[in-house]
Design a protein around this motif. Sequence first.
Motif, PDB file in Angstrom:
ATOM      1  N   ILE A 142       1.023  -1.509  -0.033  1.00 52.04           N
ATOM      2  CA  ILE A 142       0.350   0.042  -0.011  1.00 52.04           C
ATOM      3  C   ILE A 142       1.090   0.805  -0.142  1.00 52.04           C
ATOM      4  O   ILE A 142       0.786   2.161  -0.654  1.00 52.04           O
ATOM      5  N   ALA A 145       1.819   1.697  -3.395  1.00 54.51           N
ATOM      6  CA  ALA A 145       1.118   2.533  -4.319  1.00 54.51           C
ATOM      7  C   ALA A 145       0.853   3.843  -4.388  1.00 54.51           C
ATOM      8  O   ALA A 145       0.352   4.429  -5.244  1.00 54.51           O
ATOM      9  N   ARG A 146       1.335   4.019  -2.821  1.00 55.65           N
ATOM     10  CA  ARG A 146       0.609   5.948  -2.781  1.00 55.65           C
ATOM     11  C   ARG A 146       2.177   6.465  -3.125  1.00 55.65           C
ATOM     12  O   ARG A 146       1.607   7.278  -4.068  1.00 55.65           O
ATOM     13  N   SER A 171      -0.073   1.068  -9.336  1.00 58.71           N
ATOM     14  CA  SER A 171      -0.709   2.442  -7.700  1.00 58.71           C
ATOM     15  C   SER A 171      -1.799   1.568  -7.266  1.00 58.71           C
ATOM     16  O   SER A 171      -2.675   0.870  -6.155  1.00 58.71           O
ATOM     17  N   TYR A 172      -2.656   1.485  -8.438  1.00 58.13           N
ATOM     18  CA  TYR A 172      -4.160   1.536  -8.047  1.00 58.13           C
ATOM     19  C   TYR A 172      -4.465   0.102  -8.416  1.00 58.13           C
ATOM     20  O   TYR A 172      -4.913  -0.707  -7.316  1.00 58.13           O
ATOM     21  N   THR A 175      -3.016  -1.480  -4.650  1.00 60.58           N
ATOM     22  CA  THR A 175      -3.700  -0.862  -3.594  1.00 60.58           C
ATOM     23  C   THR A 175      -5.026  -2.462  -3.459  1.00 60.58           C
ATOM     24  O   THR A 175      -5.396  -2.044  -2.380  1.00 60.58           O
ATOM     25  N   LYS A 176      -5.524  -2.379  -5.204  1.00 58.33           N
ATOM     26  CA  LYS A 176      -6.840  -3.224  -4.504  1.00 58.33           C
ATOM     27  C   LYS A 176      -6.983  -4.407  -4.682  1.00 58.33           C
ATOM     28  O   LYS A 176      -7.255  -4.946  -3.287  1.00 58.33           O
ATOM     29  N   GLY A 180      -6.313  -2.586  -0.224  1.00 54.34           N
ATOM     30  CA  GLY A 180      -6.130  -0.430   0.670  1.00 54.34           C
ATOM     31  C   GLY A 180      -7.454   0.535  -0.227  1.00 54.34           C
ATOM     32  O   GLY A 180      -8.602  -0.089  -0.544  1.00 54.34           O
ATOM     33  N   ASP A 181      -7.499   1.482   0.717  1.00 54.93           N
ATOM     34  CA  ASP A 181      -8.335   2.543   0.513  1.00 54.93           C
ATOM     35  C   ASP A 181      -7.658   3.018  -0.819  1.00 54.93           C
ATOM     36  O   ASP A 181      -7.454   3.447  -1.422  1.00 54.93           O
ATOM     37  N   VAL A 182      -8.698   2.817  -2.916  1.00 61.68           N
ATOM     38  CA  VAL A 182      -8.471   3.275  -3.524  1.00 61.68           C
ATOM     39  C   VAL A 182      -8.929   4.515  -3.159  1.00 61.68           C
ATOM     40  O   VAL A 182      -8.836   5.327  -4.818  1.00 61.68           O
ATOM     41  N   ASN A 184      -8.126   6.110  -1.684  1.00 57.91           N
ATOM     42  CA  ASN A 184      -6.818   7.505  -1.530  1.00 57.91           C
ATOM     43  C   ASN A 184      -6.486   8.671  -2.063  1.00 57.91           C
ATOM     44  O   ASN A 184      -6.580   8.448  -2.890  1.00 57.91           O
ATOM     45  N   ILE A 187      -3.781   8.003  -5.001  1.00 55.80           N
ATOM     46  CA  ILE A 187      -4.323   7.305  -5.979  1.00 55.80           C
ATOM     47  C   ILE A 187      -5.741   7.623  -6.633  1.00 55.80           C
ATOM     48  O   ILE A 187      -5.548   7.447  -8.066  1.00 55.80           O
TER      49      ILE A 187
END
Length: 516
Positions: A142, A145-146, A171-172, A175-176, A180-182, A184, A187
């Motif tokens: 995550i 990804a960010r 990144s997406y 996260t997915k 994680g929080d897409v 954010n 992302i």
Amino acid sequence: MLWGLACVVLGAGCLAGFGFYYSQLEKTESLEQQLAELGQKEKQSVIVQHISTQMEEIAREQQIISDERRKEAEEQTIVANEMRMQAEQEQQRAHQAELAARESERKAVEASDVAETQRQLAVQRQQEAEYSRSVADTLSYIALARSLGAQAVNQQNTGNRELAALLSYASYLFTKRYNGDVYNPAIYEALALTSENNVQWSVGRGTITQSLKVPNTNNILALSNYGEITYNEFKDGRHHTRTIYANSKYDFRDIIVRDDTYYIISYTGHLLKVKGNDIQEVFLEGVSHPFRLFSKVDNQLIVTAERNMLLIDANTLKVIKTLPLNFECRIAGNDASHIYLFGVKGGMYSVDFQLSKVTSEKLPFSQPVTSCNFNTDKGDKAFGTSDGTIYYFEPSGQMHRLVGHRSRISRVRFENDLLFSTSYDGTVKFWNTSYDKIEPITVMNTNQWIGTFTVSKDKEHIWTGDQNGNLNYTTISVELMADKVLANLKRNFTQEEWEYYIGNQIPFETFINKGK
């Protein structure tokens, strides 16, 4: 006579002789009978004696048998006692063996429990280790990804769009994949930028002052300060605009739609009722700059102006009631029971829908309110202010100060747990009010003042109108933006790019044709 007497005596003697004879005969018979009975009794006595003798012999034999059986019973009793004693001894030994077995079983169970506890502890520690490793991997991915999202924005801004698209999709995807929080900001904003999620076109000469959803569609009506009403849709990748009405003498500010009838208020003081080609117009005498329309019941309208409020018959457009205001008002909103007015010099005022009276209410901040929205479903509310700050109030009354815009807030509006906002800084943002920490996420960024917006019926797009008469149709769905980025990818990462941005510890992946 003597002869007769002799005959009588003789007869009497004969009778007496016969009587005696018969008397002796009866005695003889009685004696014979007695002798016979005595003989019979003697015979019976002999028989009885004989039987008695036989019975005695039988009794002696039975006594002998009984004695023999008693001896046998005594012997059997002795044997039974010996066997019972043996059985008791065996039972005692079996009981002792059972106790020993139970003790052994208890010890075995204790040993098994200890072993099971040790096993469970080992499994738990293994699971904890795996979970910790999984959490570490998740957090690592995550965080990566960010970082990729931020680098995608940098690459897009420097003109390296192919690499920016690869970075934003990676990144997406990471996260997915790791839950994680897409949404954010890193992302979301990378996807919004690289997917080119905004389509803009001009719909008229004037500033877009208000927009309204067309019921049961993803389309909108847009008003302008040049007296324009347009019907707008975006379908199959193309935008379409149809002008419903245009008259530059008007400065349209608000609209209410009932079935096929439009009620429009103009800043010039005119109220229009449009039904097909039939247009009814009234000029509201003594009204200074009306800007909002409200409706609580079908046959009435409420017009809000800078210095007064009017209750109007929706059929005839005649004024029913006027409520003067002792302050200048340019912002208004409503909840289920009241209309709220905001003075240009600050302060909040509430009015019921019957326009009975105006009540002053105090806000816990000093900045003038430039936009407001009341979530009647959940009970939360938001106020945008002149310096770009948004004050969000939970249903409990707890206040949050939301900072992210750089200038005046033009609109705030709730859509479920999301609070959308537009500003004269040219951005559209949303805020997830269900999070503990409420942070802004930029949906789009233009160089124009954004005056109004409407979220589409499908919740996947947003319409915005700016000062130059432009409409923007912007995708706000993360999934749609990611799909668009993937569909437009021209290439995959090179091995060198993968190792530089992602790292050689993560297996190399290709994205082109993924998911197809």
